[in-house]
Structure formats: C-alpha cells, structure tokens
Scaffold this motif. Structure first.
Motif, PDB file in Angstrom:
ATOM      1  N   MET A 289      41.592  41.573  47.183  1.00 17.35           N
ATOM      2  CA  MET A 289      39.801  41.625  47.387  1.00 17.35           C
ATOM      3  C   MET A 289      39.120  42.529  46.457  1.00 17.35           C
ATOM      4  SD  MET A 289      37.696  39.245  48.508  1.00 17.35           S
ATOM      5  CE  MET A 289      38.812  38.553  50.256  1.00 17.35           C
ATOM      6  N   VAL A 290      38.374  41.950  45.104  1.00 17.42           N
ATOM      7  CA  VAL A 290      37.908  43.185  44.246  1.00 17.42           C
ATOM      8  C   VAL A 290      36.454  42.598  44.326  1.00 17.42           C
ATOM      9  CG1 VAL A 290      37.861  43.233  41.796  1.00 17.42           C
ATOM     10  CG2 VAL A 290      40.254  42.696  42.259  1.00 17.42           C
ATOM     11  N   LEU A 291      35.762  43.879  45.010  1.00 18.34           N
ATOM     12  CA  LEU A 291      34.596  43.656  44.122  1.00 18.34           C
ATOM     13  C   LEU A 291      33.960  44.033  42.785  1.00 18.34           C
ATOM     14  CD1 LEU A 291      31.481  44.172  45.901  1.00 18.34           C
ATOM     15  CD2 LEU A 291      31.984  46.160  45.685  1.00 18.34           C
ATOM     16  N   GLU A 292      33.503  42.586  42.118  1.00 19.98           N
ATOM     17  CA  GLU A 292      33.292  42.988  40.597  1.00 19.98           C
ATOM     18  C   GLU A 292      31.564  42.936  40.598  1.00 19.98           C
ATOM     19  OE1 GLU A 292      33.878  39.111  39.216  1.00 19.98           O
ATOM     20  OE2 GLU A 292      35.869  38.828  39.361  1.00 19.98           O
ATOM     21  N   LYS A 293      30.509  43.204  41.620  1.00 24.56           N
ATOM     22  CA  LYS A 293      29.568  43.575  41.206  1.00 24.56           C
ATOM     23  C   LYS A 293      29.043  43.698  43.023  1.00 24.56           C
ATOM     24  CE  LYS A 293      27.718  40.020  40.023  1.00 24.56           C
ATOM     25  NZ  LYS A 293      26.184  39.457  38.980  1.00 24.56           N
ATOM     26  N   PRO A 294      28.251  44.569  43.837  1.00 27.36           N
ATOM     27  CA  PRO A 294      27.522  44.510  44.476  1.00 27.36           C
ATOM     28  C   PRO A 294      27.110  43.022  45.170  1.00 27.36           C
ATOM     29  CG  PRO A 294      26.846  46.379  44.087  1.00 27.36           C
ATOM     30  CD  PRO A 294      27.089  45.029  42.836  1.00 27.36           C
ATOM     31  N   GLY A 295      27.657  42.342  45.760  1.00 31.94           N
ATOM     32  CA  GLY A 295      27.810  40.563  45.998  1.00 31.94           C
ATOM     33  C   GLY A 295      28.454  40.269  45.948  1.00 31.94           C
ATOM     34  N   LYS A 296      29.347  40.273  45.223  1.00 25.68           N
ATOM     35  CA  LYS A 296      30.636  39.686  44.325  1.00 25.68           C
ATOM     36  C   LYS A 296      31.781  40.516  45.131  1.00 25.68           C
ATOM     37  CE  LYS A 296      31.933  36.946  40.817  1.00 25.68           C
ATOM     38  NZ  LYS A 296      31.802  35.942  39.573  1.00 25.68           N
ATOM     39  N   LEU A 297      32.062  39.847  46.054  1.00 26.58           N
ATOM     40  CA  LEU A 297      34.015  40.001  46.435  1.00 26.58           C
ATOM     41  C   LEU A 297      34.749  38.384  45.806  1.00 26.58           C
ATOM     42  CD1 LEU A 297      33.499  41.265  50.010  1.00 26.58           C
ATOM     43  CD2 LEU A 297      34.391  42.332  48.059  1.00 26.58           C
ATOM     44  N   VAL A 298      35.766  38.934  45.479  1.00 24.12           N
ATOM     45  CA  VAL A 298      36.824  37.781  45.087  1.00 24.12           C
ATOM     46  C   VAL A 298      38.155  37.592  45.257  1.00 24.12           C
ATOM     47  CG1 VAL A 298      37.295  36.248  43.181  1.00 24.12           C
ATOM     48  CG2 VAL A 298      34.815  37.540  42.964  1.00 24.12           C
ATOM     49  N   ILE A 299      39.380  37.056  45.128  1.00 26.09           N
ATOM     50  CA  ILE A 299      40.499  37.592  45.670  1.00 26.09           C
ATOM     51  C   ILE A 299      40.993  37.178  44.052  1.00 26.09           C
ATOM     52  CG2 ILE A 299      42.622  35.797  46.434  1.00 26.09           C
ATOM     53  CD1 ILE A 299      41.497  38.230  48.985  1.00 26.09           C
ATOM     54  N   LYS A 300      41.925  38.033  43.691  1.00 22.31           N
ATOM     55  CA  LYS A 300      42.819  37.783  42.749  1.00 22.31           C
ATOM     56  C   LYS A 300      43.826  38.356  43.714  1.00 22.31           C
ATOM     57  CE  LYS A 300      39.104  38.655  39.077  1.00 22.31           C
ATOM     58  NZ  LYS A 300      38.317  39.784  38.286  1.00 22.31           N
ATOM     59  N   ASP A 301      44.838  38.141  41.961  1.00 17.05           N
ATOM     60  CA  ASP A 301      46.378  38.211  41.646  1.00 17.05           C
ATOM     61  C   ASP A 301      46.907  39.237  40.733  1.00 17.05           C
ATOM     62  OD1 ASP A 301      47.148  36.741  43.711  1.00 17.05           O
ATOM     63  OD2 ASP A 301      47.715  34.484  42.392  1.00 17.05           O
ATOM     64  N   LYS A 302      47.488  40.259  40.826  1.00 19.09           N
ATOM     65  CA  LYS A 302      47.978  41.173  39.998  1.00 19.09           C
ATOM     66  C   LYS A 302      48.825  41.097  39.951  1.00 19.09           C
ATOM     67  CE  LYS A 302      46.254  45.378  42.356  1.00 19.09           C
ATOM     68  NZ  LYS A 302      45.968  46.437  42.378  1.00 19.09           N
ATOM     69  N   ASP A 303      50.152  41.951  38.963  1.00 20.55           N
ATOM     70  CA  ASP A 303      51.143  42.635  39.059  1.00 20.55           C
ATOM     71  C   ASP A 303      52.009  43.010  40.392  1.00 20.55           C
ATOM     72  OD1 ASP A 303      51.231  40.338  37.203  1.00 20.55           O
ATOM     73  OD2 ASP A 303      51.641  41.651  35.348  1.00 20.55           O
ATOM     74  N   MET A 304      52.920  43.127  40.581  1.00 20.42           N
ATOM     75  CA  MET A 304      53.221  44.469  41.875  1.00 20.42           C
ATOM     76  C   MET A 304      54.401  45.276  41.107  1.00 20.42           C
ATOM     77  SD  MET A 304      54.020  45.306  44.266  1.00 20.42           S
ATOM     78  CE  MET A 304      54.682  43.615  45.822  1.00 20.42           C
ATOM     79  N   PRO A 305      53.030  46.858  41.127  1.00 25.22           N
ATOM     80  CA  PRO A 305      53.356  48.153  40.719  1.00 25.22           C
ATOM     81  C   PRO A 305      54.365  48.730  40.576  1.00 25.22           C
ATOM     82  CG  PRO A 305      51.487  48.265  42.592  1.00 25.22           C
ATOM     83  CD  PRO A 305      52.246  47.034  42.619  1.00 25.22           C
ATOM     84  N   VAL A 306      54.899  49.437  39.638  1.00 27.88           N
ATOM     85  CA  VAL A 306      56.032  49.784  40.207  1.00 27.88           C
ATOM     86  C   VAL A 306      55.765  51.309  39.465  1.00 27.88           C
ATOM     87  CG1 VAL A 306      57.924  50.383  38.219  1.00 27.88           C
ATOM     88  CG2 VAL A 306      56.822  47.724  38.279  1.00 27.88           C
ATOM     89  N   CYS A 307      56.747  52.058  40.856  1.00 26.62           N
ATOM     90  CA  CYS A 307      57.137  53.445  40.557  1.00 26.62           C
ATOM     91  C   CYS A 307      57.339  53.941  39.847  1.00 26.62           C
ATOM     92  CB  CYS A 307      58.177  53.602  42.371  1.00 26.62           C
ATOM     93  SG  CYS A 307      57.038  53.613  43.532  1.00 26.62           S
ATOM     94  N   SER A 308      57.387  55.266  39.441  1.00 25.03           N
ATOM     95  CA  SER A 308      57.664  55.680  38.075  1.00 25.03           C
ATOM     96  C   SER A 308      58.089  57.336  39.029  1.00 25.03           C
ATOM     97  CB  SER A 308      56.960  56.386  37.263  1.00 25.03           C
ATOM     98  OG  SER A 308      56.598  55.542  36.231  1.00 25.03           O
ATOM     99  N   ASP A 309      58.739  58.129  39.005  1.00 23.74           N
ATOM    100  CA  ASP A 309      59.165  59.632  39.603  1.00 23.74           C
ATOM    101  C   ASP A 309      58.346  60.299  40.248  1.00 23.74           C
ATOM    102  OD1 ASP A 309      61.779  58.962  37.783  1.00 23.74           O
ATOM    103  OD2 ASP A 309      61.776  61.083  37.136  1.00 23.74           O
TER     104      ASP A 309
END
Length: 342
Positions: free
Chosen positions: A1-21
C-alpha cells in the motif's frame, strides 16, 4: 500500500526483493496502525519522502536470508523501526533512538504495510530484528512491541518508585499500554483521567486504581484522597492537546515529574501556565520513540505474559482495507486496528 502523496494510498505490485550477503527477507504477518500513520497519510510529515509505504509496528517471519545474517528461516520476529549509525555517542550509550543519523521504517524506508520487507545489512547490524521466543504469542500481539517500547522509554525516564502515584491522562491505546508497563514495574497506584465514559469504565476494568473525567470541581482533593494525602508524583499525558499538558502541571505535587510523552498540537486560543514548573519545582522529562534496548524490554514483558495486550485488539483488517483502518483510528473506534496478512 503506497502513499503517493497525502490523501492518496494506492495498492501496487512490485518485484520480490532478493537477499545479498548479510541481508534477510521478512514476510509481514501483522502491522499495527499508529496515529502517526494517520497523520502521515492525511497531512504528511517532515521526514516523509514520497512515494512511501507506511507502517512501523511490524511483526513477521524470516523467509530468506543471505550469508552472515543471524536468525533462521521460519523464525518469528519483531522489527524495531529505527536504523541507527551505531558509532555516535548516543548509539554507543544505548540511546540509539536519539542518533542524529537515524532512519525510520515507514518514514525514510518503506515500512510494514506491504507483504515482504528486505532488511539490509546496516539494519541487521543495528539489531532491529528481535527473535520471538514465546511460541504462544500471536503476530497481532507481537506488533505491539514498538508502542509498548515507547511506554517503557517514558517510564524509564520518570524513575518512579513502586509507592509513587502515577496519573495517566487519556485512556486510549497508549494510555492503557502505559498502565500495563506501570503495573508490570510494580507501581501500586495508577490513576486515569479520561473524558469518555466508556473508556473510563474500560480503563477501570483493565486495571486503573481510580478513574476521573477531569471535570470534577474537587479533582485535586479527590486525587489527594486517592493518595492518602500524598498527591500526584508523576503524570503522563497520552493525548496531544495542550489542555492535558496544563492539567498535568496543575495536579502534580511540588517536586513532581511530568512525562512529556506526546507532542502537543497547536491551539492559539489556549494559554499554558508553564509558570507552575517554576513555582512547584516540577521536573519535566521527555521521551522520543524507543531504543533497541526498550524494544527488547518490551519483548520480554510480552513473552513473559507480564503484559497481555489482547484486550486492546479491536479490529483486524486486510491490507487493501487500510484506509478503513485509518478511519477507525481517526474516529477513536476501539483501541488498536491491525493489518493482518497470511
């Protein structure tokens, strides 16, 4: 759930993060909604850079880790939100919440209102990942560790003894968490001042030794009677109105201590009588957030069941219902609203 600006919450998909050491991935299982999240979502905040994923009261499960990262996959964890530098005088003395370089999840980094968080190497070195040892604690309970740790901080600053008289102004979530910490520390006389009838009754049922509305014409006399004539040693206003701060200064005994726990809202029509600090030789101590040490103490209080936060869980919502959850917070509907993810 991304807050793009005050008053604007938007559900977005993003790539699964990858672990480094030295890194790990944590699956968020529960994230408590704080009034600060509501403020950020509606008004913004000085440290907030958009777009941002809010949420800093995080409980989850380690689902992946890179080489050198502590913990094992499958472990349940609480995520302390503050990532400090680790080398300044504040960090070296265990006061990492005051680090000038501190970065906060949900403010400077994306927080808990998402399915998966990557914890980077510096964050892990800051000891923000706390392993949960009590398998009976639900994720919703674990998500209380951060606000509970903030209450541990202010009460550590107050340094009250067990026979002290403590007044808490405001019977919401943080007022009750402060009650629970005080009772766990053995303080015998904890009094609530709360304008709302229902919250006064609930507060009494949950352990306050006496409750008042604050409008009683003989409030000072009643407080003295509750303390065998001794008076009030410490007050924690758990609400932002300047009226509560002023009331705290009024009811404190001489040489009493005010715990400055909640930032004040501006009210140009109300004048604080801070001269009482001078005339009564009142001590004022402030607290800001919580350190890793406070989080660890809060975790121990929960794991030992010295504190039971389950009566404070009012609403469980899905991530896509976050705006409705914000409305619960805005309207004072219940005590705690928690985003729960499977």
């Amino acid at each position: 759930m991304v807050l793009e600006k005050p008053g604007k919450l938007v559900i977005k998909d993003k790539d699964m993060p990858v672990c480094s050491d030295g890194e790990m991935l944590v699956k968020v299982r529960a994230c408590n909604i704080c009034r600060t999240d509501l403020k950020c979502a509606t008004m913004g905040q000085r440290d907030l850079v958009y777009p941002r994923v809010l949420g800093h009261e995080i409980a989850g499960e380690i689902i992946a880790k890179g080489k050198g990262a502590n913990g094992r996959v499958g472990s349940r964890v609480s995520i302390h939100p503050g990532i400090s530098c680790g080398v300044c005088d504040y960090c070296k003395s265990g006061q990492d919440n005051l680090c000038d370089q501190i970065k906060i999840m949900g403010f400077n980094f994306d927080g808990g209102f998402q399915e998966v968080i990557k914890i980077d190497k510096q964050a892990i070195q800051s000891k923000i990942v706390n392993l949960i040892k009590n398998d009976t604690l639900a994720y919703e309970e674990i998500s209380f560790i951060e606000p509970l740790a903030c209450c541990v901080n202010i009460q550590d600053r107050l340094q009250l003894n067990k026979k002290a008289v403590l007044v808490i102004i405001g019977g919401g979530r943080l007022g009750l968490l402060n009650l629970f910490v005080a009772k766990a520390e053995g303080i015998q006389n904890v009094i609530l001042i709360e304008a709302n009838d229902e919250r006064r009754n609930r507060g009494k049922a949950l352990g306050f030794d006496a409750v008042f509305s604050g409008d009683e014409p003989d409030l000072l006399d009643q407080l003295k009677r509750c303390s065998d004539g001794h008076g009030v040693d410490g007050v924690i206003p758990c609400c932002p109105g300047p009226e509560a701060f002023d009331l705290a200064l009024e009811i404190l005994r001489k040489k009493g201590t005010l715990g400055y726990f909640s930032g004040l809202t501006r009210n140009d029509d109300f004048q604080l009588d801070i001269n009482r600090i001078h005339y009564k030789e009142i001590t004022v101590v402030g607290s800001y957030g919580c350190s890793v040490k406070h989080s660890q103490k809060a975790k121990t209080l929960l794991e030992s069941r010295k504190i039971d936060v389950r009566p404070l869980i009012s609403h469980r919502i899905k991530l896509e219902e976050l705006e409705q959850g914000m409305d619960y917070i805005r309207n004072g509907d219940g005590y705690s609203t928690i985003v729960v993810m499977k």
